[in-house]
Design a protein around this motif. Sequence first.
Motif, PDB file in Angstrom:
ATOM      1  N   ALA A  22       0.824  -1.213   0.000  1.00 16.36           N
ATOM      2  CA  ALA A  22       0.000   0.000   0.000  1.00 16.36           C
ATOM      3  C   ALA A  22       0.855   1.257   0.000  1.00 16.36           C
ATOM      4  O   ALA A  22       0.499   2.261  -0.647  1.00 16.36           O
ATOM      5  CB  ALA A  22      -0.939  -0.018   1.207  1.00 16.36           C
ATOM      6  N   GLU A  23       1.972   1.220   0.691  1.00 18.37           N
ATOM      7  CA  GLU A  23       2.842   2.400   0.764  1.00 18.37           C
ATOM      8  C   GLU A  23       3.431   2.727  -0.608  1.00 18.37           C
ATOM      9  O   GLU A  23       3.459   3.897  -1.020  1.00 18.37           O
ATOM     10  CB  GLU A  23       3.955   2.150   1.779  1.00 18.37           C
ATOM     11  CG  GLU A  23       4.891   3.341   1.960  1.00 18.37           C
ATOM     12  CD  GLU A  23       5.969   3.059   3.001  1.00 18.37           C
ATOM     13  OE1 GLU A  23       6.904   3.893   3.109  1.00 18.37           O
ATOM     14  OE2 GLU A  23       5.891   2.026   3.687  1.00 18.37           O
ATOM     15  N   GLU A  26       0.726   4.067  -2.945  1.00 21.86           N
ATOM     16  CA  GLU A  26       0.410   5.464  -2.628  1.00 21.86           C
ATOM     17  C   GLU A  26       1.494   6.391  -3.171  1.00 21.86           C
ATOM     18  O   GLU A  26       1.187   7.467  -3.712  1.00 21.86           O
ATOM     19  CB  GLU A  26       0.281   5.634  -1.115  1.00 21.86           C
ATOM     20  CG  GLU A  26       0.148   7.069  -0.638  1.00 21.86           C
ATOM     21  CD  GLU A  26      -1.094   7.788  -1.159  1.00 21.86           C
ATOM     22  OE1 GLU A  26      -1.089   9.032  -1.177  1.00 21.86           O
ATOM     23  OE2 GLU A  26      -2.062   7.101  -1.574  1.00 21.86           O
ATOM     24  N   ARG A  27       2.736   5.987  -3.047  1.00 22.86           N
ATOM     25  CA  ARG A  27       3.824   6.820  -3.574  1.00 22.86           C
ATOM     26  C   ARG A  27       3.667   7.030  -5.077  1.00 22.86           C
ATOM     27  O   ARG A  27       3.856   8.139  -5.583  1.00 22.86           O
ATOM     28  CB  ARG A  27       5.179   6.169  -3.268  1.00 22.86           C
ATOM     29  CG  ARG A  27       6.388   7.023  -3.671  1.00 22.86           C
ATOM     30  CD  ARG A  27       7.687   6.271  -3.549  1.00 22.86           C
ATOM     31  NE  ARG A  27       7.846   5.280  -4.604  1.00 22.86           N
ATOM     32  CZ  ARG A  27       8.245   5.568  -5.855  1.00 22.86           C
ATOM     33  NH1 ARG A  27       8.510   6.822  -6.205  1.00 22.86           N
ATOM     34  NH2 ARG A  27       8.381   4.601  -6.741  1.00 22.86           N
ATOM     35  N   LEU A  29       0.887   6.798  -6.909  1.00 23.86           N
ATOM     36  CA  LEU A  29      -0.274   7.631  -7.215  1.00 23.86           C
ATOM     37  C   LEU A  29       0.041   9.110  -6.970  1.00 23.86           C
ATOM     38  O   LEU A  29      -0.366   9.979  -7.747  1.00 23.86           O
ATOM     39  CB  LEU A  29      -1.465   7.188  -6.373  1.00 23.86           C
ATOM     40  CG  LEU A  29      -2.096   5.849  -6.768  1.00 23.86           C
ATOM     41  CD1 LEU A  29      -3.104   5.397  -5.717  1.00 23.86           C
ATOM     42  CD2 LEU A  29      -2.774   5.958  -8.126  1.00 23.86           C
ATOM     43  N   GLN A  30       0.751   9.401  -5.899  1.00 24.61           N
ATOM     44  CA  GLN A  30       1.164  10.782  -5.635  1.00 24.61           C
ATOM     45  C   GLN A  30       2.060  11.297  -6.753  1.00 24.61           C
ATOM     46  O   GLN A  30       1.914  12.439  -7.213  1.00 24.61           O
ATOM     47  CB  GLN A  30       1.902  10.866  -4.299  1.00 24.61           C
ATOM     48  CG  GLN A  30       1.024  10.703  -3.071  1.00 24.61           C
ATOM     49  CD  GLN A  30       1.818  10.837  -1.778  1.00 24.61           C
ATOM     50  OE1 GLN A  30       2.979  11.266  -1.786  1.00 24.61           O
ATOM     51  NE2 GLN A  30       1.207  10.476  -0.663  1.00 24.61           N
ATOM     52  N   GLU A 198      -9.813  -0.573  -5.878  1.00 19.21           N
ATOM     53  CA  GLU A 198      -9.361   0.494  -4.988  1.00 19.21           C
ATOM     54  C   GLU A 198      -8.633   1.589  -5.768  1.00 19.21           C
ATOM     55  O   GLU A 198      -8.821   2.789  -5.494  1.00 19.21           O
ATOM     56  CB  GLU A 198      -8.449  -0.073  -3.905  1.00 19.21           C
ATOM     57  CG  GLU A 198      -7.955   0.964  -2.912  1.00 19.21           C
ATOM     58  CD  GLU A 198      -7.049   0.366  -1.847  1.00 19.21           C
ATOM     59  OE1 GLU A 198      -6.508   1.142  -1.037  1.00 19.21           O
ATOM     60  OE2 GLU A 198      -6.888  -0.869  -1.832  1.00 19.21           O
ATOM     61  N   ILE A 199      -7.807   1.195  -6.715  1.00 21.73           N
ATOM     62  CA  ILE A 199      -7.084   2.200  -7.518  1.00 21.73           C
ATOM     63  C   ILE A 199      -8.060   3.043  -8.311  1.00 21.73           C
ATOM     64  O   ILE A 199      -7.942   4.280  -8.382  1.00 21.73           O
ATOM     65  CB  ILE A 199      -6.079   1.508  -8.457  1.00 21.73           C
ATOM     66  CG1 ILE A 199      -5.009   0.778  -7.650  1.00 21.73           C
ATOM     67  CG2 ILE A 199      -5.427   2.520  -9.396  1.00 21.73           C
ATOM     68  CD1 ILE A 199      -4.130  -0.141  -8.487  1.00 21.73           C
ATOM     69  N   ASP A 202      -9.771   5.782  -6.399  1.00 20.08           N
ATOM     70  CA  ASP A 202      -8.942   6.892  -5.944  1.00 20.08           C
ATOM     71  C   ASP A 202      -9.249   8.141  -6.771  1.00 20.08           C
ATOM     72  O   ASP A 202      -9.277   8.090  -8.005  1.00 20.08           O
ATOM     73  CB  ASP A 202      -7.462   6.520  -6.066  1.00 20.08           C
ATOM     74  CG  ASP A 202      -6.563   7.487  -5.316  1.00 20.08           C
ATOM     75  OD1 ASP A 202      -6.432   8.651  -5.757  1.00 20.08           O
ATOM     76  OD2 ASP A 202      -5.983   7.080  -4.294  1.00 20.08           O
ATOM     77  N   ARG A 204      -7.531  10.578  -7.530  1.00 17.61           N
ATOM     78  CA  ARG A 204      -6.449  11.037  -8.402  1.00 17.61           C
ATOM     79  C   ARG A 204      -6.478  10.349  -9.760  1.00 17.61           C
ATOM     80  O   ARG A 204      -5.902  10.862 -10.725  1.00 17.61           O
ATOM     81  CB  ARG A 204      -5.105  10.818  -7.707  1.00 17.61           C
ATOM     82  CG  ARG A 204      -4.890  11.726  -6.508  1.00 17.61           C
ATOM     83  CD  ARG A 204      -3.750  11.265  -5.621  1.00 17.61           C
ATOM     84  NE  ARG A 204      -4.061  10.014  -4.946  1.00 17.61           N
ATOM     85  CZ  ARG A 204      -3.337   9.492  -3.941  1.00 17.61           C
ATOM     86  NH1 ARG A 204      -2.259  10.147  -3.502  1.00 17.61           N
ATOM     87  NH2 ARG A 204      -3.683   8.353  -3.374  1.00 17.61           N
TER      88      ARG A 204
END
Length: 461
Positions: A22-23, A26-27, A29-30, A198-199, A202, A204
């Motif tokens: 997950a980390e 998230e990186r 996607l950011q 889940e993606i 999001d 974003r």
Amino acid sequence: MPIATVNPANGETLETYEAMDAEELERRLQLAEATFRTYRTTTCPERARLLNRAADLLDEDRPEIARTMTVEMGKPVGQARAEAAKCARAMRWYAEHAQELLADEEPAADDVKDSGGSRAVVRYRPLGPVLAVMPWNFPLWQVVRFAAPALMAGNVGLLKHASNVPRTALYLEELFHRAGFPEGCFQTLLVGSGAVDEILRDERVKAATLTGSEPAGRAVAATAGEMIKKTVLELGGSDPYVVMPSADVDRAAEVAVTARVQNNGQSCIAAKRFIVHTDVYDAFTERFVAGMAALKVGDPLEEETEVGPLASEQGRADLEELVDDARRSGAEVLCGGERPEGPGWYYPPTVLAGVTREMRIHREEAFGPVATMYRAADLDAAVLIANDSPFGLSSNVWTRDEAEVDRFVRDLEAGGVFVNGMTASHPGFPFGGVKRSGYGRELSGHGIREFCNITTVWHGA
């Protein structure tokens, strides 16, 4: 399904990959969101320079990446090299044409005046990060036909590739990075299919494109609908191949073999249902069966191989079930139909005759080198049989009668009608289907505009 490279020619697992946690997700996607803010402001010529560089690198890498594809999913290596070359050509096509395809459009002067304005323009602006859920059967081409137009439009890409082609997926991220695209423009997400929902949810991620199975398409469409996000879906196909009396029967039979077994028969746009007018049915079938039976099945890394293994053990089992069901229900096996001995997930080129509506293979997509034969009494019967399918991706029609061509173009329920030739995709032509084959279009100007914010700019008098 584990994320792994498994050689379908022998079943050997060559490499297994850990899914991103997950980390890391998230990186990425950011990074995609941050990169889009600046990449969207680049010009078409700047993007074209980068995409042309990617095409050059792909040409240089062609022997290596072709071997990678063959080892991961089993396509004959000559076809893999051709796929890589096609991808490079598509990149150059979009690099050359994107600026004109996305040029501002001016509404008619009378309409501007009638609206009370002094001027107006329609502008194509990028949406943002686009999620691409891609299949294994054309592991480069399926991605490039999304990535090239998306990147040229100013979007950034997030690739969730099939879990059995991770080496190809990672190569694609590396390719765009080596070409000079900013970090985050194109990222491969090594995740399982369970992470897609889940993606897509999001905020974003602004849109999604999927090529794959009908169940996968339903799942993505349902989530995208709930989140009100644009999607393009290219799903299954069971394309008809219609042969009429005026056709060049010898040529039609020769092309039919390639149309059925291209990519080991694992192609959505492969011809699968052969609908032949009764006047030429026997002659066509004799030539077609002989051509199918003569194909060389073997190691896909050998240059002379024409048909390699299916990509997965489950895929072969699914295909066998369709053939066995048809046989039990009275279909005649004209060639093939039996699993060969030995390692690997091979299945022989197979032709079935006497197929009826009650058989599963009439309704379901046969994803492998299995053809079904239908005898049509006349043009009306041919159209009826061709449309008697839940799918509507493309179609093939062989006739020299222009009136018949007009009828087929008018009446066939498909996203494409290819006359006196086999279906193929080209960056200049829109590609997609109707019915359960999906919606939206890839390639051409239609494809590049699918993931654009079509913006009306109006100025008062």
